[in-house]
Design a protein around this motif. Sequence first.
Motif, PDB file in Angstrom:
ATOM      1  N   ARG A 142      -8.495  -2.743  -3.461  1.00  0.00           N
ATOM      2  CA  ARG A 142      -7.246  -2.061  -3.796  1.00  0.00           C
ATOM      3  C   ARG A 142      -7.120  -0.801  -2.950  1.00  0.00           C
ATOM      4  NH1 ARG A 142      -6.838  -2.422 -10.439  1.00  0.00           N
ATOM      5  NH2 ARG A 142      -7.166  -4.684 -10.581  1.00  0.00           N
ATOM      6  N   PRO A 143      -5.916  -0.239  -2.874  1.00  0.00           N
ATOM      7  CA  PRO A 143      -5.754   1.007  -2.107  1.00  0.00           C
ATOM      8  C   PRO A 143      -6.701   2.079  -2.602  1.00  0.00           C
ATOM      9  CG  PRO A 143      -3.614   0.085  -2.638  1.00  0.00           C
ATOM     10  CD  PRO A 143      -4.628  -0.740  -3.394  1.00  0.00           C
ATOM     11  N   LEU A 144      -7.093   2.943  -1.680  1.00  0.00           N
ATOM     12  CA  LEU A 144      -8.115   3.949  -1.945  1.00  0.00           C
ATOM     13  C   LEU A 144      -7.688   4.878  -3.064  1.00  0.00           C
ATOM     14  CD1 LEU A 144     -10.828   5.088  -0.917  1.00  0.00           C
ATOM     15  CD2 LEU A 144      -9.522   6.602   0.555  1.00  0.00           C
ATOM     16  N   ALA A 451      -7.718   6.317   4.221  1.00  0.00           N
ATOM     17  CA  ALA A 451      -6.923   5.387   3.423  1.00  0.00           C
ATOM     18  C   ALA A 451      -6.201   4.392   4.323  1.00  0.00           C
ATOM     19  CB  ALA A 451      -5.917   6.158   2.581  1.00  0.00           C
ATOM     20  N   ASN A 452      -5.861   3.250   3.744  1.00  0.00           N
ATOM     21  CA  ASN A 452      -5.173   2.208   4.504  1.00  0.00           C
ATOM     22  C   ASN A 452      -3.717   2.566   4.769  1.00  0.00           C
ATOM     23  OD1 ASN A 452      -7.144   0.644   2.332  1.00  0.00           O
ATOM     24  ND2 ASN A 452      -7.425   0.011   4.448  1.00  0.00           N
ATOM     25  N   ARG A 453      -3.139   3.433   3.946  1.00  0.00           N
ATOM     26  CA  ARG A 453      -1.790   3.932   4.206  1.00  0.00           C
ATOM     27  C   ARG A 453      -1.903   5.374   4.672  1.00  0.00           C
ATOM     28  NH1 ARG A 453       3.009   2.401   0.561  1.00  0.00           N
ATOM     29  NH2 ARG A 453       1.528   2.804  -1.121  1.00  0.00           N
ATOM     30  N   TYR A 460      -0.397   2.285   9.145  1.00  0.00           N
ATOM     31  CA  TYR A 460      -1.426   1.724   8.268  1.00  0.00           C
ATOM     32  C   TYR A 460      -2.714   1.527   9.053  1.00  0.00           C
ATOM     33  CZ  TYR A 460       2.563   0.888   5.259  1.00  0.00           C
ATOM     34  OH  TYR A 460       3.686   1.060   4.487  1.00  0.00           O
ATOM     35  N   HIS A 467     -10.879   2.349   4.750  1.00  0.00           N
ATOM     36  CA  HIS A 467     -11.237   1.795   3.445  1.00  0.00           C
ATOM     37  C   HIS A 467     -11.079   0.272   3.472  1.00  0.00           C
ATOM     38  CE1 HIS A 467     -11.507   1.486  -0.905  1.00  0.00           C
ATOM     39  NE2 HIS A 467     -10.366   0.801  -0.919  1.00  0.00           N
ATOM     40  N   SER A 478      -9.678  -4.889   4.013  1.00  0.00           N
ATOM     41  CA  SER A 478      -8.806  -3.781   4.426  1.00  0.00           C
ATOM     42  C   SER A 478      -7.456  -4.310   4.886  1.00  0.00           C
ATOM     43  CB  SER A 478      -9.473  -2.954   5.533  1.00  0.00           C
ATOM     44  OG  SER A 478      -9.419  -3.601   6.793  1.00  0.00           O
ATOM     45  N   ILE A 481      -5.360  -5.259   1.844  1.00  0.00           N
ATOM     46  CA  ILE A 481      -4.808  -4.066   1.183  1.00  0.00           C
ATOM     47  C   ILE A 481      -3.600  -3.549   1.952  1.00  0.00           C
ATOM     48  CG2 ILE A 481      -5.269  -1.661   0.575  1.00  0.00           C
ATOM     49  CD1 ILE A 481      -8.235  -2.494   0.186  1.00  0.00           C
ATOM     50  N   ALA A 482      -3.762  -3.398   3.274  1.00  0.00           N
ATOM     51  CA  ALA A 482      -2.672  -2.843   4.097  1.00  0.00           C
ATOM     52  C   ALA A 482      -1.445  -3.749   4.072  1.00  0.00           C
ATOM     53  CB  ALA A 482      -3.163  -2.626   5.527  1.00  0.00           C
ATOM     54  N   LEU A 485       0.452  -3.484   0.910  1.00  0.00           N
ATOM     55  CA  LEU A 485       1.238  -2.250   0.881  1.00  0.00           C
ATOM     56  C   LEU A 485       2.525  -2.397   1.700  1.00  0.00           C
ATOM     57  CD1 LEU A 485      -1.664   0.342   1.317  1.00  0.00           C
ATOM     58  CD2 LEU A 485      -0.244   0.051  -0.726  1.00  0.00           C
TER      59      LEU A 485
END
Length: 489
Positions: A142-144, A451-453, A460, A467, A478, A481-482, A485
Amino acid sequence: MARVVVVGAGMGGLSAAARLAAGGHRVTVLEQSGGHGGKLGELRRDGFSFDTGPSLLTLPQVYRDLFTDTGGPLDDEVDLVPVDPTCHYRFADGSEVDLPHDAAAVPAALEAWSPGTGGQWAALMADAARLWDLVGEPVLQRPLGGVADLVRRSASVRDLLALSPWRTLRDVGRRRLSDPRARVLLDRYATYSGSDPRRLPGLMTVVPYVEQRYGGWYVRGGLRRLGDALFERCEKLGVRFEFDARVTAVETSGDGVSGVRLAGGATAPADVVVSNADATRLYEDLVTDRRARRPRRSLGRAVPSLSGFVLLLALRGRSPRPYHHRVLFPADYDAEFDALFGRAPRPVADPAVYVCSPDDPAVRPDGHEAWFVLVNAPRQGPVDWTAPGVAERCADRVLDVLAERGHDVRDRLLWREVRTPADWERDTGSAGGALYGSSSNGPRAALLRPANRSPVPGLYLVGGSAHPGGGLPLVAMSARIATDLIGPA
């Protein structure tokens, strides 16, 4: 349909490109080198084939999900086979132990080697299973959210005590394992994230748990075949690739990213930029936008991961015990981490040596062996690996260490190729040739990768320096996740 530019064709970039293209976006991948795969490289010479990067796949379900989500099963593309034993370990006293592929068989193997250790290891892995429940899907996929997020997900005081952020992996080994050799075995897993077991958080006992719970796997023909299959999947999905295309800047406006600029001055407009470049390179060299100041400062405080010095050995003859993976430990493991992470980094005089020698006819001529030999090494910069004689002296020393530990292959050697941290830096763009971006040294570092964002809208990050971290399964996580998003077209 967004215009997406992916910077870098490593496994994180390829995974993101496949998912985004399957979601309907128009995707272009710009890669500075002449081919795909990033650190998942390959050398072919005289009938020998070497993986020059990762040599073991864990959590294969991550790639099965990726291929299923983007058009068809992974097992239709590559032949995944279990590695059994997962690894053969030799210790400084000459004792040896094999860790089986079957997690249920590991305690008995350890007990036969060191009475009492099997039960201690089983108890440690039972606790690590609970940690994996806390940090596996909830955090790594999941996002950081960092430490605060992990604490919120902890259902009880027992969970928080299990996390024990004040304890290191070394502390855990001393508390839970009575045999000093078993502690050395546990310490080894710190290097999977390029870290020092004396500073790595103890919650990273999840690393051996995952390896044993989900097994170690090999792709027939070499791990590179996985990268080839993913590249082909991207092409089938309509992803456009440009190689020898070095990105020199991510361009932004008040609304966020607007594209990238290439060496030579050309630009590629984009609504979304996904960076598979090293995060330090991205924030220090490619992004000048003020909104990137916070991650830039954080990376400036991070401890870079270790790098690696590699020998690729073409050998005549066959070994009496052709283990796929083996690790040969030194007498003083702490001296290795002092050399790597001390104030004056230097090549390790008496290193732990990792050998990968697949018994696969596809990677060697009949009657021969292809050995990938890795020792941990400090990055390019603190040590100048390009200075005359440095690499060759280190290569000779590694061969001597192999001989001292019962594996003298010098009279079998047809030829050798050397890869240094300077080569990793040149070929992959990683800062100093760091294999995992930043290390996980320190109680918060393991959960505070970039973070991925990005704070810059539309930018991204994927790959081993973002992460959730380095290694084949994590870089694919990763990417998921990205791309989640970003969303579908």
